[in-house]
Design a protein around this motif. Sequence first.
Motif, PDB file in Angstrom:
ATOM      1  N   ILE A  19       2.834   4.465   7.021  1.00 39.60           N
ATOM      2  CA  ILE A  19       2.025   3.257   7.188  1.00 39.60           C
ATOM      3  C   ILE A  19       0.699   3.622   7.838  1.00 39.60           C
ATOM      4  O   ILE A  19       0.678   4.239   8.899  1.00 39.60           O
ATOM      5  CB  ILE A  19       2.755   2.227   8.089  1.00 39.60           C
ATOM      6  CG1 ILE A  19       4.128   1.891   7.491  1.00 39.60           C
ATOM      7  CG2 ILE A  19       1.910   0.968   8.255  1.00 39.60           C
ATOM      8  CD1 ILE A  19       4.969   0.992   8.396  1.00 39.60           C
ATOM      9  N   GLY A  20      -0.388   3.253   7.197  1.00 37.41           N
ATOM     10  CA  GLY A  20      -1.711   3.518   7.754  1.00 37.41           C
ATOM     11  C   GLY A  20      -2.227   2.281   8.469  1.00 37.41           C
ATOM     12  O   GLY A  20      -2.046   1.161   7.981  1.00 37.41           O
ATOM     13  N   LEU A  22      -2.426  -0.770  11.154  1.00 44.65           N
ATOM     14  CA  LEU A  22      -1.362  -1.703  11.533  1.00 44.65           C
ATOM     15  C   LEU A  22      -0.574  -1.283  12.773  1.00 44.65           C
ATOM     16  O   LEU A  22       0.610  -1.585  12.893  1.00 44.65           O
ATOM     17  CB  LEU A  22      -0.379  -1.911  10.349  1.00 44.65           C
ATOM     18  CG  LEU A  22      -0.966  -2.445   9.047  1.00 44.65           C
ATOM     19  CD1 LEU A  22       0.111  -2.507   7.960  1.00 44.65           C
ATOM     20  CD2 LEU A  22      -1.566  -3.837   9.251  1.00 44.65           C
ATOM     21  N   PRO A  59      -2.461 -11.137   3.013  1.00 46.64           N
ATOM     22  CA  PRO A  59      -2.787 -10.953   1.601  1.00 46.64           C
ATOM     23  C   PRO A  59      -1.887  -9.920   0.911  1.00 46.64           C
ATOM     24  O   PRO A  59      -1.271  -9.090   1.587  1.00 46.64           O
ATOM     25  CB  PRO A  59      -4.231 -10.439   1.631  1.00 46.64           C
ATOM     26  CG  PRO A  59      -4.730 -10.655   3.010  1.00 46.64           C
ATOM     27  CD  PRO A  59      -3.553 -10.767   3.907  1.00 46.64           C
ATOM     28  N   GLY A  61      -0.539  -6.666  -1.005  1.00 48.81           N
ATOM     29  CA  GLY A  61      -0.877  -5.247  -0.995  1.00 48.81           C
ATOM     30  C   GLY A  61      -1.270  -4.680   0.349  1.00 48.81           C
ATOM     31  O   GLY A  61      -1.842  -3.594   0.443  1.00 48.81           O
ATOM     32  N   THR A  62      -0.964  -5.403   1.439  1.00 43.41           N
ATOM     33  CA  THR A  62      -1.386  -4.944   2.761  1.00 43.41           C
ATOM     34  C   THR A  62      -0.297  -4.169   3.511  1.00 43.41           C
ATOM     35  O   THR A  62      -0.529  -3.695   4.617  1.00 43.41           O
ATOM     36  CB  THR A  62      -1.834  -6.136   3.634  1.00 43.41           C
ATOM     37  OG1 THR A  62      -0.873  -7.184   3.510  1.00 43.41           O
ATOM     38  CG2 THR A  62      -3.186  -6.644   3.194  1.00 43.41           C
ATOM     39  N   LEU A  66       6.249  -2.429   2.756  1.00 45.36           N
ATOM     40  CA  LEU A  66       6.293  -1.077   3.316  1.00 45.36           C
ATOM     41  C   LEU A  66       6.817  -1.106   4.758  1.00 45.36           C
ATOM     42  O   LEU A  66       7.662  -0.295   5.157  1.00 45.36           O
ATOM     43  CB  LEU A  66       4.867  -0.537   3.305  1.00 45.36           C
ATOM     44  CG  LEU A  66       4.628   0.955   3.390  1.00 45.36           C
ATOM     45  CD1 LEU A  66       5.262   1.662   2.209  1.00 45.36           C
ATOM     46  CD2 LEU A  66       3.129   1.255   3.441  1.00 45.36           C
ATOM     47  N   ASP A 117      10.759 -11.253  -0.367  1.00 44.45           N
ATOM     48  CA  ASP A 117       9.340 -11.226  -0.726  1.00 44.45           C
ATOM     49  C   ASP A 117       8.966 -12.566  -1.366  1.00 44.45           C
ATOM     50  O   ASP A 117       9.784 -13.175  -2.051  1.00 44.45           O
ATOM     51  CB  ASP A 117       9.083 -10.073  -1.699  1.00 44.45           C
ATOM     52  CG  ASP A 117       7.627  -9.612  -1.667  1.00 44.45           C
ATOM     53  OD1 ASP A 117       6.850 -10.117  -0.828  1.00 44.45           O
ATOM     54  OD2 ASP A 117       7.268  -8.749  -2.483  1.00 44.45           O
ATOM     55  N   ALA A 222      -2.803  -1.235  -1.035  1.00 39.98           N
ATOM     56  CA  ALA A 222      -2.428  -0.998  -2.429  1.00 39.98           C
ATOM     57  C   ALA A 222      -3.631  -0.496  -3.233  1.00 39.98           C
ATOM     58  O   ALA A 222      -3.496   0.386  -4.091  1.00 39.98           O
ATOM     59  CB  ALA A 222      -1.865  -2.270  -3.047  1.00 39.98           C
ATOM     60  N   ALA A 225      -4.253   3.123  -2.265  1.00 42.99           N
ATOM     61  CA  ALA A 225      -3.239   3.989  -2.879  1.00 42.99           C
ATOM     62  C   ALA A 225      -3.618   4.275  -4.330  1.00 42.99           C
ATOM     63  O   ALA A 225      -3.556   5.423  -4.793  1.00 42.99           O
ATOM     64  CB  ALA A 225      -1.863   3.345  -2.798  1.00 42.99           C
TER      65      ALA A 225
HETATM   66  P1  ATP Z   1       2.864  -8.078  -1.774  1.00 42.31           P
HETATM   67  O1  ATP Z   1       2.546  -9.293  -0.979  1.00 42.31           O
HETATM   68  O2  ATP Z   1       2.056  -7.948  -3.031  1.00 42.31           O
HETATM   69  O3  ATP Z   1       4.319  -7.781  -1.938  1.00 42.31           O
HETATM   70  P2  ATP Z   1       2.766  -6.138   0.355  1.00 42.31           P
HETATM   71  O4  ATP Z   1       1.941  -6.555   1.504  1.00 42.31           O
HETATM   72  O5  ATP Z   1       4.254  -6.225   0.465  1.00 42.31           O
HETATM   73  O6  ATP Z   1       2.243  -6.868  -0.925  1.00 42.31           O
HETATM   74  P3  ATP Z   1       3.245  -3.402  -0.182  1.00 42.31           P
HETATM   75  O7  ATP Z   1       4.166  -3.627  -1.337  1.00 42.31           O
HETATM   76  O8  ATP Z   1       3.834  -3.010   1.093  1.00 42.31           O
HETATM   77  O9  ATP Z   1       2.338  -4.660   0.012  1.00 42.31           O
HETATM   78  O10 ATP Z   1       2.126  -2.344  -0.574  1.00 42.31           O
HETATM   79  C1  ATP Z   1       2.015  -1.824  -1.889  1.00 42.31           C
HETATM   80  C2  ATP Z   1       1.692  -0.352  -1.820  1.00 42.31           C
HETATM   81  O11 ATP Z   1       0.384  -0.176  -1.275  1.00 42.31           O
HETATM   82  C3  ATP Z   1       2.604   0.437  -0.902  1.00 42.31           C
HETATM   83  O12 ATP Z   1       3.729   0.919  -1.590  1.00 42.31           O
HETATM   84  C4  ATP Z   1       1.703   1.543  -0.430  1.00 42.31           C
HETATM   85  O13 ATP Z   1       1.640   2.580  -1.383  1.00 42.31           O
HETATM   86  C5  ATP Z   1       0.346   0.896  -0.370  1.00 42.31           C
HETATM   87  N1  ATP Z   1       0.051   0.357   0.965  1.00 42.31           N
HETATM   88  C6  ATP Z   1      -0.130  -0.943   1.300  1.00 42.31           C
HETATM   89  N2  ATP Z   1      -0.409  -1.072   2.600  1.00 42.31           N
HETATM   90  C7  ATP Z   1      -0.390   0.165   3.135  1.00 42.31           C
HETATM   91  C8  ATP Z   1      -0.592   0.689   4.444  1.00 42.31           C
HETATM   92  N3  ATP Z   1      -0.893  -0.099   5.488  1.00 42.31           N
HETATM   93  N4  ATP Z   1      -0.478   2.029   4.613  1.00 42.31           N
HETATM   94  C9  ATP Z   1      -0.193   2.836   3.585  1.00 42.31           C
HETATM   95  N5  ATP Z   1       0.004   2.400   2.326  1.00 42.31           N
HETATM   96  C10 ATP Z   1      -0.092   1.087   2.087  1.00 42.31           C
END
Ligand code: ATP
Length: 267
Positions: A19-20, A22, A59, A61-62, A66, A117, A222, A225
């Motif tokens: 996790i980056g 946060l 939002p 992809g944040t 993860l 989710d 996301a 990545a």
């Molecule tokens: P959604 O609401 O669309 O489900 P989410 O917030 O659950 O989005 P994730 O599924 O956790 O988002 O993130 C998608 C991908 O983006 C992760 O698998 C990872 O590769 C990358 N990613 C997102 N946030 C981070 C982070 N803070 N650090 C590292 N990678 C991240």
Amino acid sequence: SGSGRAASGGTPSVTYEDIGGLDDELEQVREMIELPMRHPELFQQLGIEPPKGVLLHGPPGTGKTLMAKAVASEIDAHFTDISGPEIMSKYYGESEEQLREVFDEAAENAPAIVFIDEIDSIAPKRGETSGDVERRVVAQLLSLMDGLEERGDVIVIGATNRVDALDPALRRGGRFDREIEIGVPDKDGRKEILQVHTRGMPLADGIDLDQYADNTHGFVGADLASLTKEAAMNALRRIRPELDLEQEEIDAEILESMSVTEGDFKD
Ligand code: ATP
């Protein structure tokens, strides 16, 4: 998955190192979930109830998914991932049945985390509710959560992009009464995320992640990545133009040629 189940269970292998940014958010998640799960006796002694539900909002992809996976993995908890919209797309009665199964499975495999989710699609605010089905499914979810024993060994993590659209009954005491906002990363956050995703990549000399972090205002995890993945593929095309690879093959090739874990390339 093709199995027809809107859920998958197991213990994920994501770590906090994946996790980056946060940092503060992770700290809160650990305090709310890791602490009660590791030391339920502390909560008993103090006479406070460990949380049954934690809401992650922000939002897409944040890193909400993860983060939920990482905490489950770090405490070696069983993890079940369910999707609100998939649960809701089941036939009459099946949504409730499936929720019940997920909670049974979690209790049997405790310590366990149930991740839901897009929980707003299961439990939209009344008024935004189209009808009977939602009402029954929300009632089921509430009763399953109310039925969780107060041992703190099963915790439900809900994720939503639209916290205001959520049925307020869900946010009341004893349910999802703790909330953590997972926001869009700032420059430092973006740099840390880029570091995570390039960790296994052979970077050219002179690559300055600071500069990429500077130029990616508005990108979420996301997006960053995908950016690193694209960059790696471009490098591969340049280095091995004769390969003329299809996307799938390039993915496989990259995974082989670099010591990057598959998890880094998911989504
Ligand atoms: P959604 O609401 O669309 O489900 P989410 O917030 O659950 O989005 P994730 O599924 O956790 O988002 O993130 C998608 C991908 O983006 C992760 O698998 C990872 O590769 C990358 N990613 C997102 N946030 C981070 C982070 N803070 N650090 C590292 N990678 C991240």
